[in-house]
Structures are given as structure tokens and as C-alpha cells.
Design a protein around this motif. Structure first.
Motif, PDB file in Angstrom:
ATOM      1  N   ASP A 170     -28.519  14.402   7.389  1.00  0.00           N
ATOM      2  CA  ASP A 170     -28.519  15.244   8.573  1.00  0.00           C
ATOM      3  C   ASP A 170     -28.281  16.704   8.203  1.00  0.00           C
ATOM      4  OD1 ASP A 170     -28.993  13.626  10.807  1.00  0.00           O
ATOM      5  OD2 ASP A 170     -27.029  12.704  10.568  1.00  0.00           O
ATOM      6  N   VAL A 171     -28.631  17.589   9.139  1.00  0.00           N
ATOM      7  CA  VAL A 171     -28.544  19.031   8.872  1.00  0.00           C
ATOM      8  C   VAL A 171     -27.153  19.458   8.411  1.00  0.00           C
ATOM      9  CG1 VAL A 171     -28.874  21.315   9.856  1.00  0.00           C
ATOM     10  CG2 VAL A 171     -30.297  19.446  10.611  1.00  0.00           C
ATOM     11  N   SER A 172     -26.103  18.990   9.109  1.00  0.00           N
ATOM     12  CA  SER A 172     -24.766  19.478   8.753  1.00  0.00           C
ATOM     13  C   SER A 172     -24.341  18.929   7.400  1.00  0.00           C
ATOM     14  CB  SER A 172     -23.765  19.103   9.843  1.00  0.00           C
ATOM     15  OG  SER A 172     -23.655  17.714   9.954  1.00  0.00           O
ATOM     16  N   ALA A 230     -26.165  20.833   4.599  1.00  0.00           N
ATOM     17  CA  ALA A 230     -25.535  22.113   4.268  1.00  0.00           C
ATOM     18  C   ALA A 230     -24.372  21.893   3.318  1.00  0.00           C
ATOM     19  CB  ALA A 230     -25.073  22.813   5.548  1.00  0.00           C
ATOM     20  N   GLN A 231     -23.608  20.801   3.543  1.00  0.00           N
ATOM     21  CA  GLN A 231     -22.476  20.512   2.651  1.00  0.00           C
ATOM     22  C   GLN A 231     -22.958  20.210   1.235  1.00  0.00           C
ATOM     23  OE1 GLN A 231     -20.721  17.170   4.652  1.00  0.00           O
ATOM     24  NE2 GLN A 231     -19.672  18.420   6.190  1.00  0.00           N
ATOM     25  N   ALA A 250     -24.413  23.334  -0.566  1.00  0.00           N
ATOM     26  CA  ALA A 250     -23.347  24.251  -0.971  1.00  0.00           C
ATOM     27  C   ALA A 250     -22.627  23.710  -2.211  1.00  0.00           C
ATOM     28  CB  ALA A 250     -22.369  24.457   0.182  1.00  0.00           C
ATOM     29  N   GLU A 259     -28.015  14.827  15.519  1.00  0.00           N
ATOM     30  CA  GLU A 259     -28.058  14.207  14.201  1.00  0.00           C
ATOM     31  C   GLU A 259     -28.175  12.697  14.369  1.00  0.00           C
ATOM     32  OE1 GLU A 259     -25.664  16.728  11.276  1.00  0.00           O
ATOM     33  OE2 GLU A 259     -24.411  16.637  13.044  1.00  0.00           O
ATOM     34  N   SER A 260     -28.262  11.967  13.243  1.00  0.00           N
ATOM     35  CA  SER A 260     -28.419  10.522  13.380  1.00  0.00           C
ATOM     36  C   SER A 260     -27.221   9.944  14.125  1.00  0.00           C
ATOM     37  CB  SER A 260     -28.577   9.856  12.014  1.00  0.00           C
ATOM     38  OG  SER A 260     -28.052  10.638  10.997  1.00  0.00           O
ATOM     39  N   HIS A 280     -34.915  16.038  15.130  1.00  0.00           N
ATOM     40  CA  HIS A 280     -33.703  16.554  14.520  1.00  0.00           C
ATOM     41  C   HIS A 280     -33.974  17.930  13.923  1.00  0.00           C
ATOM     42  CE1 HIS A 280     -35.874  15.002  11.053  1.00  0.00           C
ATOM     43  NE2 HIS A 280     -35.206  15.897  10.379  1.00  0.00           N
ATOM     44  N   MET A 297     -22.198  25.197  15.183  1.00  0.00           N
ATOM     45  CA  MET A 297     -22.106  24.652  13.824  1.00  0.00           C
ATOM     46  C   MET A 297     -23.475  24.204  13.323  1.00  0.00           C
ATOM     47  SD  MET A 297     -20.262  21.201  12.644  1.00  0.00           S
ATOM     48  CE  MET A 297     -21.814  20.353  12.576  1.00  0.00           C
ATOM     49  N   ALA A 301     -25.630  25.721  10.178  1.00  0.00           N
ATOM     50  CA  ALA A 301     -25.880  24.874   9.012  1.00  0.00           C
ATOM     51  C   ALA A 301     -27.364  24.763   8.694  1.00  0.00           C
ATOM     52  CB  ALA A 301     -25.302  23.478   9.254  1.00  0.00           C
ATOM     53  N   PRO A 324     -20.068  25.518   4.766  1.00  0.00           N
ATOM     54  CA  PRO A 324     -20.611  24.267   5.318  1.00  0.00           C
ATOM     55  C   PRO A 324     -19.674  23.662   6.347  1.00  0.00           C
ATOM     56  CG  PRO A 324     -19.863  23.944   3.077  1.00  0.00           C
ATOM     57  CD  PRO A 324     -19.713  25.398   3.369  1.00  0.00           C
ATOM     58  N   PRO A 325     -20.267  22.950   7.314  1.00  0.00           N
ATOM     59  CA  PRO A 325     -19.452  22.337   8.358  1.00  0.00           C
ATOM     60  C   PRO A 325     -18.476  21.340   7.769  1.00  0.00           C
ATOM     61  CG  PRO A 325     -21.794  21.803   8.617  1.00  0.00           C
ATOM     62  CD  PRO A 325     -21.683  22.691   7.444  1.00  0.00           C
ATOM     63  N   LYS A 326     -17.342  21.195   8.450  1.00  0.00           N
ATOM     64  CA  LYS A 326     -16.328  20.255   7.968  1.00  0.00           C
ATOM     65  C   LYS A 326     -16.604  18.866   8.539  1.00  0.00           C
ATOM     66  CE  LYS A 326     -13.592  23.657   6.369  1.00  0.00           C
ATOM     67  NZ  LYS A 326     -14.760  24.536   6.252  1.00  0.00           N
ATOM     68  N   GLY A 327     -16.267  17.850   7.760  1.00  0.00           N
ATOM     69  CA  GLY A 327     -16.260  16.491   8.272  1.00  0.00           C
ATOM     70  C   GLY A 327     -17.631  15.922   8.561  1.00  0.00           C
ATOM     71  N   GLU A 328     -17.627  14.712   9.110  1.00  0.00           N
ATOM     72  CA  GLU A 328     -18.870  14.016   9.414  1.00  0.00           C
ATOM     73  C   GLU A 328     -18.798  13.467  10.828  1.00  0.00           C
ATOM     74  OE1 GLU A 328     -19.792  11.135   6.479  1.00  0.00           O
ATOM     75  OE2 GLU A 328     -19.898  12.631   4.884  1.00  0.00           O
ATOM     76  N   ILE A 329     -19.948  12.956  11.287  1.00  0.00           N
ATOM     77  CA  ILE A 329     -19.977  12.357  12.620  1.00  0.00           C
ATOM     78  C   ILE A 329     -19.050  11.140  12.635  1.00  0.00           C
ATOM     79  CG2 ILE A 329     -21.440  11.131  14.251  1.00  0.00           C
ATOM     80  CD1 ILE A 329     -23.661  12.913  13.629  1.00  0.00           C
ATOM     81  N   ARG A 363     -13.484  17.938  14.660  1.00  0.00           N
ATOM     82  CA  ARG A 363     -14.191  18.869  13.768  1.00  0.00           C
ATOM     83  C   ARG A 363     -14.240  20.269  14.354  1.00  0.00           C
ATOM     84  NH1 ARG A 363     -19.907  16.197  12.765  1.00  0.00           N
ATOM     85  NH2 ARG A 363     -19.957  17.594  10.981  1.00  0.00           N
TER      86      ARG A 363
END
Lengths: 328, 320
Positions: free
Chosen positions: A191-193, A196-197, A200, B53-54, B214, B254, B258, B271-276, B291
Motif C-alpha cells: 500500500d501507498v503508506s 513510503a516506509q 525511505a 488502502e487494502s 488505490h 498522511m 506518502a 514516512p507514515p507511522k504504523g500500519e492499518i 496513528r
């Protein structure tokens, strides 16, 4: 002997990959040359069938038979590696070249705990004991941002999420401290987020260690943000190569320009997207002359008869008879 | 006028282990809420895009709209007809042929043993309609040639197959087409061809699209209105210009930060923190609070309502 400072980590010269079939020889990679300097990220872009993954697999010696290297040379830090046989190549793979594939679930062994996979890789390539390797494995997991690494080292791959698995794969690829990492669509399944992780992370680790990276992807946005230089491939040949900003903002090859126009951009609003007519030719039906000429909007007589000019590793930017913006 | 009206739509899937295992291992039932209390309207002749996102529930909403899955609660009405509750058989049949779907993978959504002609006319033939010359006409409308009607799907490239899927979707002269990631499996240059084709057809036939994707850049290019989903909840809804210039929900912010930018040379993303989180045990209150940089106590305890904020609708306690 060349100066060590300017010695590229990877140097590919006129690499050609052939696949013999009943109906003739297919050539998925044709006369490709490029260098990657230490610490540099080279983006390799192209659409499906452009030969970008084939070139990567050729470097790491993972071509599936009957595909084989039919010509050219691959140099890794001053050693020629294209003709290495099984055992010698296996020692190199993992130690000198790390690999990150698209799907983290298929590149990890589902029956082994991730700690064992890391330890196995390290003890195979580095001269260290099991306990030392385990210590380093925990460190490696911490470095790629896995929380509570010491506790999770005994987990199995299925206990991780997709993004975490790709982090483990990156830890695996980097644990023997290779000088080159080949990342083949490392974030396409994410996924996009999470993408990005991962990007990086890859950027940070390779900068810290001076690792050269071949980043194979079809996503121009990822290339723009990540790569230092970009190589655009079309039908097995290098269409254009150069610094990422130059190639993306002022492309010389009509194909690169078409790709940029076809990508929806924020600034464009609702305007129609630029279309490249047709599709990439099949390898068994490559057109005469420049392979792109049937789809090219500035095709001229010369393009139909003469193959596109060769793109030498150190000269020129695009393999086109009439590059956009250059003097005709 | 709104063609599609979705109100308080919720869909819960039972993902428990088999009954015997549950009894022996003393496990509770586990329920996955794929879509949670989503309300939105799709205007006639517009493109409404759902992004997320998924696991955000965007495909589930698409399936409920076409009637492949029933809602657990809430309702979907299309042109005033609620497919799950309507008792007038004629109205149901008519509404069903008003809706068509285009799937992500053009390799999996065409029957390999059928000729293209049969594939395309099936939505009409199944209802006993006249199909003379229909396939040929549609093929030309989607940029293929009439001759292709006699071929099999394997003779086409991915982009051409997606055109066949579009032709099939058009056969029953629908008003609404649900497109679930229609270009995700295609290369950039082919994606541009298919997106342009879809825009053209929308104008020609006066279609309405529910566009599920997406890919933020594609959505920005295509949509008239965008709904952002997170963990089955609609967190923000706005027109593309508004959404991309001034995202109001922290999750949208966010997501936009990203996404890779074509002109972001050497951009260092934080980068964004954490996950879904796990959708079986979603966080309390606002699903994004673990998050979220703005989260406070109220976010942990209370689920934010969807509020109008300038040109947008946002579900956030702290949106400004």
C-alpha cells in the motif's frame, strides 16, 4: 588500474540475453550497457516485457534456462561475473549482491523462523559463529524498523504483515553487507503508506553503507523520488539513460516523453492523457529498424530501416535518431 | 439528482473458525466489519471514486452496489430501487441491467473458451435480447475492430482485453458502471488509453461510474468526487481539487504526503507511522486514532460523525 574512487560498483557492457525457442531466438535484453556507482541508486523503468527484470536476473545469475547471457560483460567491483559457474556465483550471490523481490511472501521460506533465515545467510557468507550471527540478526531487524526485534526473531513469516515481511527481506538482503542490491519492484505489492516506509528505509540504509542499488520498477513517481539516475528500457534495449531530473523533466527519447505524458499529473487537471498508440511489440515480432518506430509520433525514414543508435555507457543520453529537443 | 444513494451501509463478515474448532478451543465468534456505517451519494453522470488502502472496504462497497454481496444493514438505492428489498420483479430486473461491472484483472474476467462475440453479448443474450451486430458495433466503439469478434481472449494483450471488458459492460446499455481497479493491472501507456476511453464513453453514453482505486493520481485525474476510506469507514469526501489542495482528515493528509510525486526529486518523506490495524478488533472511537498525530482522549472514546466542512465532508473531531 583505474582510480578506486571512480570504479563503479556494477558495470554492464553490451549485455545480451537470448532465449532459444522452437521458433527462433528471442532477445529480451539487447546490447544494454550501464554503470552504477557506489552509493548510487539507478532506477530501471519500463513497461512489462521491456527486459528490466531480465537484466537484473542476468546480473545475479538467476536466469532460468533456456535463457542465457549470449554476449557482453558484467563487472562487479573489478571482477567479471557473467561467466561464473554455479558454486562461485552462489558465493557471490547474497555476499556481494543482495536481492529484494516483489513479493515478500515468496522470497521467505514459510517453514523457517525469520531468525534462522538471517542466521543461515550470515553464517554462509561471513566468518562468524551462530551466536554472533543471531546477535547481528537482531541488530539487522532493529535497523529495518521491526519493533521488539529480540522477541520477534523466532516468528514465522506468516506472522508478519506485508510491510513487515518486506522489511525482513531487506534485512536479509543487507545482512551480509553486499556492495550491490537489486530491488525488483520492491513496493509494487504494498500500500501507498507502507511503500513510503519501505522506500525511505531502502534509501537510508544504502546511503549509510554506500551500497549501490538497482531499483527496478514501473512507477515513475517512485523513481523520481528515489533514484539518482534513471535508465528507461523498451523492448529489451536501453532507450534513454541520465540523471533522473533531466530525463523526467526534459526527456530526449519519444518513448520517455510518451510515458511521462501518459502518467496522470496533478498539474494536468482533467485534460486528456497523452496516449502512446498500440502496445509493446512481442519479442518474436520486433519491427525492423528502431523497435519503437511503429508507435513513435516523430518517426522518419531512417527509423524504419536502421536499428536505433547504440547507447554507449559513457556517451549520449537517448538511443534515438531524432531525439526530442536535441538538434536534428 | 443522485443516481446512487448509499445510507448507513454496513457489512459484517463472519470469519470465525469452524463450529467444532470453536467449541473445542473455546474461541469466540470473530466478526470482521468490512464496511461500517458508510453514507454517500453518487450524482447522475458523474464519476465517484473510492480510494483507500487494502482492507479499507472499497471493493466490498462496489460488490454491494452491484448486488454481488448483500448489506448487513443500511441500504443502497439505485435510481430509487433498493435491490435487496424491492419486491417488484420488473423493477429489480430493469435496475440490474442498468448496472455493470469492470474488474481489475482482464485475464481472469473473460472466459477463455468463449469467443469475444459471445462474451460481449452475454449480458443481453442472457435476458433474451436481440444481439445482431451488437458485438461488432461495441468493439468499434472501444477502439478494436469488428473482425475481432470471432477471436478468443488469449489473442489479445492486456489493454485490449480490458477494452473487451468495457465493451461487455456497455452491452446492456447500463447507467452505472462499477469499475474495481480497472487499470491496476495495466502498464502506464495502456492505462492512459483505457482511462481516455472510459472518459469518452462516459460523455457519449451519459454513464455514471463508481471508480474504485488505490492510485491517487488516477483518481485525481478521473473523479468528480472522491471518498477516502479507512478501515471500512468513510473519513473524508470532497471534489478532487479541494481534496488534494486542502485535505482535512489527518489520514488523507498522511496518504497524500506518502504518495510518490512525479516532481519530488530527492524528496525526503517522513514516512507514515504504523500500519492499518486488524479489522477484526478495530481501535475504539476513531479508527485512525492510534496513528493520528492529533489524537486526544475524545478520539479514543467517541467515533466522529461525518460533518460538512466548507466544500467537504469529514469525519474527524479535530478537522479544521
Amino acid at each position: 588500474m583505474k582510480d578506486l574512487q571512480t570504479e563503479p560498483t556494477l558495470s554492464i557492457r553490451n549485455l545480451t540475453v537470448d532465449i532459444p525457442t522452437r521458433h527462433g531466438i528471442l532477445r529480451p535484453v539487447d546490447q544494454v550497457s550501464y554503470d552504477i556507482q557506489p552509493g548510487e541508486i539507478l532506477g530501471v523503468v519500463g513497461e512489462s516485457g521491456a527486459g528490466k527484470s531480465m537484466a537484473g536476473n542476468a546480473v545475479i545469475g538467476l536466469l532460468n534456462r533456456p535463457a542465457h547471457i549470449a554476449g557482453g560483460e558484467i563487472w562487479l567491483g573489478g571482477t567479471r561475473i557473467d561467466a561464473l559457474k554455479g558454486d562461485a556465483m552462489r558465493r557471490l550471490r547474497g555476499k556481494k549482491i543482495g536481492m529484494v523481490f516483489q513479493d515478500p511472501l515468496t522470497s521467505l521460506n514459510p517453514l523457517l523462523q525469520i531468525g534462522d533465515q538471517l542466521v543461515e545467510t550470515m553464517t554462509a557468507h561471513l566468518d562468524i559463529s551462530m551466536s554472533e550471527a543471531r546477535k547481528r540478526a537482531i541488530q539487522a531487524l532493529e535497523e529495518v524498523g521491526i519493533p521488539a526485534a529480540a522477541a520477534r526473531i523466532d516468528s514465522y513469516p506468516h506472522e508478519f504483515s506485508g510491510g513487515m515481511r518486506q522489511r525482513v527481506v531487506i534485512a536479509l538482503a543487507l545482512c551480509a553487507e553486499p556492495s550491490l542490491v537489486i530491488a525488483d519492484e520492491p513496493t509494487t505489492a504494498l500500500d501507498v503508506s507502507v511503500q513510503a516506509q519501505i522506500i525511505a528505509l531502502l534509501k537510508r540504509l544504502c546511503r549509510e553503507r554506500g551500497t549501490a542499488v538497482m531499483l527496478i520498477t514501473h512507477d515513475m513517481g517512485v523513481i523520481a523520488e528515489t533514484a539518482d539516475r534513471v535508465a528507461v528500457m523498451y523492448a529489451g534495449r536501453l532507450a534513454e539513460i541520465g540523471p533522473v531530473r533531466d530525463v523526467l523533466t526534459a526527456p530526449h527519447h519519444p518513448y520517455t516523453r510518451g510515458l511521462m505524458g501518459a502518467t496522470p499529473l496533478a498539474s494536468q487537471g482533467k485534460a486528456r492523457l497523452h496516449q502512446i498508440p498500440g502496445a509493446m511489440p512481442r519479442l518474436d515480432a520486433l519491427p525492423d529498424g528502431c523497435a519503437f518506430h511503429p508507435r513513435c509520433d516523430c518517426v522518419q525514414g531512417k527509423c524504419r530501416q536502421n536499428p536505433a543508435p547504440d547507447l554507449a555507457a559513457d556517451a549520449g543520453r537517448s538511443a534515438c535518431w531524432y531525439p526530442v529537443g536535441a538538434l536534428v | 439528482m443522485a443516481l446512487v444513494e448509499i445510507s448507513n451501509l454496513t457489512r459484517v463478515f463472519d470469519v470465525s473458525k469452524p463450529w467444532l474448532n470453536r467449541v473445542l478451543e473455546r474461541l469466540p465468534k470473530s466478526l470482521l466489519t468490512a464496511v461500517s456505517d458508510v453514507s454517500l451519494q453518487i450524482e447522475d453522470r458523474s464519476i465517484y471514486a473510492l480510494v483507500g488502502e487494502s482492507g479499507s472496504g472499497k471493493s466490498t462497497i462496489g460488490k454491494i452496489v452491484v448486488g454481488l454481496t448483500a448489506p448487513s444493514s443500511g441500504s443502497v438505492t439505485i435510481g430509487g430501487v433498493d435491490l435487496a428489498r424491492e419486491s417488484d420483479r420488473g423493477a429489480v430486473e430493469q435496475t440490474r441491467s442498468d448496472i455493470q461491472m469492470i474488474f481489475q484483472d482482464p485475464y481472469a474476467s473473460l472466459n477463455p473458451r468463449w469467443r469475444v462475440r459471445d462474451i460481449i453479448v452475454e449480458p443481453v443474450a442472457a435476458k433474451g435480447g436481440k444481439t445482431d451486430g451488437l458485438a461488432e458495433r461495441l468493439l468499434e466503439q472501444v477502439g478494436l475492430v469488428a473482425r475481432d469478434a470471432g477471436k478468443f481472449p488469449h489473442e489479445f494483450s492486456g489493454g485490449q482485453r480490458q477494452r473487451i471488458c468495457v465493451a461487455r459492460a456497455l452491452a446492456s446499455e447500463p447507467r452505472l458502471i462499477v469499475c474495481d481497479e480497472p487499470t491496476s493491472a495495466l502498464d502506464v501507456s495502456v492505462q492512459a488509453q483505457v482511462l481516455n476511453l472510459m472518459s469518452d464513453l462516459k460523455d457519449t453514453f451519459g454513464l455514471t461510474y463508481l471508480f474504485i482505486s488505490h492510485d491517487l493520481t488516477v483518481v485525481q485525474h478521473m473523479a468528480d468526487r472522491i471518498g477516502v476510506l479507512y478501515l471500512g469507514r468513510l473519513v473524508e469526501e470532497a471534489a478532487p481539487a479541494e481534496l488534494f489542495a486542502d485535505p482535512k482528515h489527518p489520514y488523507t493528509q498522511m496518504l497524500l504526503a506518502a504518495a510518490p510525486k512525479m516532481d519530488g526529486f530527492g524528496r525526503e518523506v517522513d514516512p507514515p507511522k504504523g500500519e492499518i490495524p486488524d479489522p477484526i478488533n478495530p481501535p475504539s472511537g476513531c479508527a485512525f486514532h492510534p496513528r493520528c498525530p492529533l489524537a486526544t482522549d475524545v478520539c479514543k472514546s467517541e467515533r466522529p460523525a461525518m460533518l460538512d466542512l466548507r466544500e467537504a465532508r469529514v469525519a474527524c473531531h479535530h478537522a479544521m
